[in-house]
Design an enzyme around this catalytic site. Structure first.
Site, PDB file in Angstrom:
ATOM      1  N   ASP A 131      34.432  31.977  32.923  1.00  0.00           N
ATOM      2  CA  ASP A 131      35.252  32.821  34.106  1.00  0.00           C
ATOM      3  C   ASP A 131      36.212  32.695  33.427  1.00  0.00           C
ATOM      4  O   ASP A 131      37.262  31.657  34.037  1.00  0.00           O
ATOM      5  CB  ASP A 131      34.958  32.788  35.398  1.00  0.00           C
ATOM      6  CG  ASP A 131      35.817  33.540  36.294  1.00  0.00           C
ATOM      7  OD1 ASP A 131      35.958  34.933  35.668  1.00  0.00           O
ATOM      8  OD2 ASP A 131      36.466  33.291  37.031  1.00  0.00           O
TER       9      ASP A 131
ATOM     10  N   GLU B 270      32.860  36.459  31.020  1.00  0.00           N
ATOM     11  CA  GLU B 270      32.942  37.702  31.723  1.00  0.00           C
ATOM     12  C   GLU B 270      34.328  38.331  30.906  1.00  0.00           C
ATOM     13  O   GLU B 270      35.038  37.921  30.436  1.00  0.00           O
ATOM     14  CB  GLU B 270      33.642  37.365  33.209  1.00  0.00           C
ATOM     15  CG  GLU B 270      34.065  38.724  33.990  1.00  0.00           C
ATOM     16  CD  GLU B 270      34.186  38.307  35.362  1.00  0.00           C
ATOM     17  OE1 GLU B 270      35.065  38.955  35.853  1.00  0.00           O
ATOM     18  OE2 GLU B 270      33.370  37.533  35.926  1.00  0.00           O
TER      19      GLU B 270
ATOM     20  N   ASP C 249      36.292  30.192  41.058  1.00  0.00           N
ATOM     21  CA  ASP C 249      36.186  30.528  39.687  1.00  0.00           C
ATOM     22  C   ASP C 249      34.891  29.697  38.943  1.00  0.00           C
ATOM     23  O   ASP C 249      34.162  30.285  37.993  1.00  0.00           O
ATOM     24  CB  ASP C 249      37.380  29.978  38.999  1.00  0.00           C
ATOM     25  CG  ASP C 249      38.759  30.286  39.519  1.00  0.00           C
ATOM     26  OD1 ASP C 249      38.764  31.817  39.153  1.00  0.00           O
ATOM     27  OD2 ASP C 249      39.574  29.656  40.086  1.00  0.00           O
TER      28      ASP C 249
END
Length: 168
Positions: free
Chosen positions: A9, A69, A141
């Site tokens: 991420d 992502e 996160d």
């Protein structure tokens, strides 16, 4: 199919990572955490921290592939640009580690993990905890990175609608 998946991420201040092992339909938590950059450091030093952190994790954990992502566009173009640079650093580190990189939007990650594309961060954390049978919810996160890895595990053998793959 047995594989180790590294979820990422990306973020300029905090890049989450999560490692899971997949054996068929079974998922097993390996590790997760956050690569933090010094907020007072220049952009080049922050990028270096991200690249070195991901390189170290890739070297130690020996994942078979990575799931990252895809950056969404913010209202603030400067924030989007900085986030894109952090994401580029993460992708470069993964490609240098010779990992196949799979990309998923936040909507795809939330749909695959929670079942609802507009799920809140707390819902993602809760589902990651449940799916990986963790004693407590990982930090935000790291949970997002684990959700990325879970999304890829769920999409193994089929392409999630709209997902993209980049070959190393």
């Amino acid at each position: 199919m047995k594989q180790r998946i590294l979820g990422i991420d990306p973020g300029l201040q905090r890049t989450g990572f999560g490692l899971i092992d997949q054996d068929g339909a079974r998922l097993r938590y390996v590790s997760s955490g956050v690569i933090k950059t010094e907020s007072r450091a220049g952009l080049a030093q922050r990028i270096q921290t991200i690249v070195q952190g991901i390189a170290s994790i890739s070297h130690e954990a020996q994942p078979d592939c990575a799931a990252v992502e895809i950056v969404f566009v913010n209202v603030n173009p400067q924030s989007t640009l900085l986030l894109g640079q952090a994401r580029g650093a993460a992708l470069a580190a993964l490609v240098l580690a010779q990992l196949p990189v799979h990309e998923y939007t936040a909507l795809q990650v939330k749909q695959a993990t929670v079942g609802y594309g507009k799920a809140k961060k707390e819902q993602v954390q809760d589902m990651v905890m449940r799916l990986l049978q963790l004693p407590s919810a990982p930090q935000s996160d790291a949970a997002d990175a684990l959700a990325c890895a879970i999304t890829h595990a769920h999409s193994a053998g089929r392409q999630i609608k709209g997902g993209r793959m980049k070959l190393s």
